[in-house]
Scaffold this active site. Sequence first.
Site, PDB file in Angstrom:
ATOM      1  N   ARG A  32      22.938  26.284  11.779  1.00 20.48           N
ATOM      2  CA  ARG A  32      22.134  25.163  11.284  1.00 20.48           C
ATOM      3  C   ARG A  32      20.745  25.657  10.913  1.00 20.48           C
ATOM      4  O   ARG A  32      20.092  26.344  11.693  1.00 20.48           O
ATOM      5  CB  ARG A  32      22.031  24.076  12.352  1.00 20.48           C
ATOM      6  CG  ARG A  32      21.026  22.966  12.052  1.00 20.48           C
ATOM      7  CD  ARG A  32      21.106  21.915  13.153  1.00 20.48           C
ATOM      8  NE  ARG A  32      20.054  20.913  13.081  1.00 20.48           N
ATOM      9  CZ  ARG A  32      19.029  20.810  13.914  1.00 20.48           C
ATOM     10  NH1 ARG A  32      18.896  21.693  14.913  1.00 20.48           N
ATOM     11  NH2 ARG A  32      18.122  19.868  13.776  1.00 20.48           N
ATOM     12  N   ARG A  73       5.738  10.051  13.007  1.00 22.05           N
ATOM     13  CA  ARG A  73       5.038  10.738  14.083  1.00 22.05           C
ATOM     14  C   ARG A  73       3.594  10.269  14.190  1.00 22.05           C
ATOM     15  O   ARG A  73       3.020   9.742  13.229  1.00 22.05           O
ATOM     16  CB  ARG A  73       5.041  12.257  13.837  1.00 22.05           C
ATOM     17  CG  ARG A  73       6.434  12.873  13.761  1.00 22.05           C
ATOM     18  CD  ARG A  73       6.360  14.372  13.503  1.00 22.05           C
ATOM     19  NE  ARG A  73       7.677  14.970  13.350  1.00 22.05           N
ATOM     20  CZ  ARG A  73       8.438  15.384  14.350  1.00 22.05           C
ATOM     21  NH1 ARG A  73       7.989  15.270  15.597  1.00 22.05           N
ATOM     22  NH2 ARG A  73       9.620  15.906  14.132  1.00 22.05           N
ATOM     23  N   LYS A 219      23.730  11.890   9.766  1.00 20.82           N
ATOM     24  CA  LYS A 219      23.287  11.928  11.158  1.00 20.82           C
ATOM     25  C   LYS A 219      23.109  10.492  11.658  1.00 20.82           C
ATOM     26  O   LYS A 219      22.308   9.738  11.115  1.00 20.82           O
ATOM     27  CB  LYS A 219      21.980  12.712  11.277  1.00 20.82           C
ATOM     28  CG  LYS A 219      22.126  14.179  10.909  1.00 20.82           C
ATOM     29  CD  LYS A 219      20.793  14.883  10.818  1.00 20.82           C
ATOM     30  CE  LYS A 219      20.089  14.993  12.149  1.00 20.82           C
ATOM     31  NZ  LYS A 219      18.818  15.758  12.031  1.00 20.82           N
ATOM     32  N   THR A 277      22.479  17.385  20.328  1.00 16.66           N
ATOM     33  CA  THR A 277      21.240  17.069  21.056  1.00 16.66           C
ATOM     34  C   THR A 277      21.358  17.270  22.562  1.00 16.66           C
ATOM     35  O   THR A 277      22.136  16.603  23.238  1.00 16.66           O
ATOM     36  CB  THR A 277      20.734  15.636  20.783  1.00 16.66           C
ATOM     37  OG1 THR A 277      20.803  15.344  19.394  1.00 16.66           O
ATOM     38  CG2 THR A 277      19.286  15.508  21.258  1.00 16.66           C
TER      39      THR A 277
END
Length: 478
Positions: A32, A73, A219, A277
Amino acid sequence: MRRTKIVATLGPATDDPKVLDGIIAAGVDVVRVNFSHGRMEDHRRRVQAVRDRADAHGRQVGVLCDLQGPKIRIGRFRDGPIHLEEGDRFVLDASLPLDAGTRERVGITYRDLPNDVDRGDTLLLDDGRIVLWVEQVTGPEITCKVVVGGELSDSKGINRQGGGLSAAALTDKDRADIKVAAELGADYLAVSFPRCAADVHTARELLRAAGGHGGIVAKIERAEAVEDLEEIIAASDAVMIARGDLGVEIGDAGLPAVQKHIISLARTMNRVVITATQMMESMVESPIPTRAEVFDVANAVLDGTDAVMLSAETATGRYPARAVAAMDRICREAEKQPAAMTSSHRLNTRFGRIDEAIAMAAMYTANHLGVRAIAALTESGATPLWMSRISSGIPIYALTPHEETRRKVTLYRGVYPVAFQAESTDHAYVNRLAIEELMRRDAVREGDLVILTKGDLIGVHGGTNAMKIVRVGDMVAA
């Protein structure tokens, strides 16, 4: 042979050639490339290094490029990390420069966030470690009360509990990165934070326009994506259960049931599924996984996931090769259990295509006849994909002349790529070549039963229309 595939994230820790050789030797199937971090020149160099070293090892390793997406963020603090106490007031200020954060307020990367939240909403920072309750929204300022405090440092993520943020799935950066993924010849492109099937379709159109041919991985990390799950899966080639942001949005207690549902639904819809994850997070610093991590990986395997993924464990961890080796060991043991080798998939379903019917017939026969191996002569990889939806302990070899197809199947559970060129129209000759290739790999021996699937017309996509059962050593006819 391990059937569940291992995806490992590249990063500074894998730049050492010895480490890269180590993870390939340990059994990584797909690497990845995380576009959220690093420079494009680093990504290009790493992909080329993987392909060079995989060739040296005689291995086929796929490449998955992962877009950053609209990760929302906070900005940065002028004087370093701050500490928030329960009951404090703290302001998320869309008008504040991103490098001017203080003890009382901080800037945010998504300027429209004040339009997406209201009094009473819960905002979660740093993967839920900091919990804020929205008291009021005034212009660009979101005034919050700290419910769960702690240390807060630069650039931590923001999620709204329950989802509902309107940020588009594909940012300007993502659109530029898609062109890079096409240049790199990515086998898969992962789309972060898709809200609906249209986001997946858009990513595919952009990748094709840039000359890329890879599959699209959606995702699942937004609450909205869970609500629109079937449509998103149908639009994708694969889905990734991205448990970090997803767990923050739907609550960590809801994750196990959702993970099992996604794996089951994806397999039912003939799509690949990756579980990701914090699967072995402790191995960022530790040479062995925790018992809880062992159970996590094993349970995903028993549920039928195609692949399990390592993130920081290999990208920045101290023991990348050991992490891959530990995951390999756990997968192999889990796959020995009966639950990992039985399936009722599509037993009561009509098939829409001839090649799908051949794939299902081959697996049903293999599971009831003591077949040693399955050799699927394939152009696009569709037949071995359908075969891989059936839980079985029987290896499926995808024999194909196309490198693109060989790299694609590196993500399919129980499917192993084999370079195979057979331009002859003599089917008996092609059958013999296929059996000889499996014997050369020590996959079968004299007297073993093998199932061959192929099409009457060599080189035609979707043309698989024949299944043949062969005993190794017997004369193989057309």
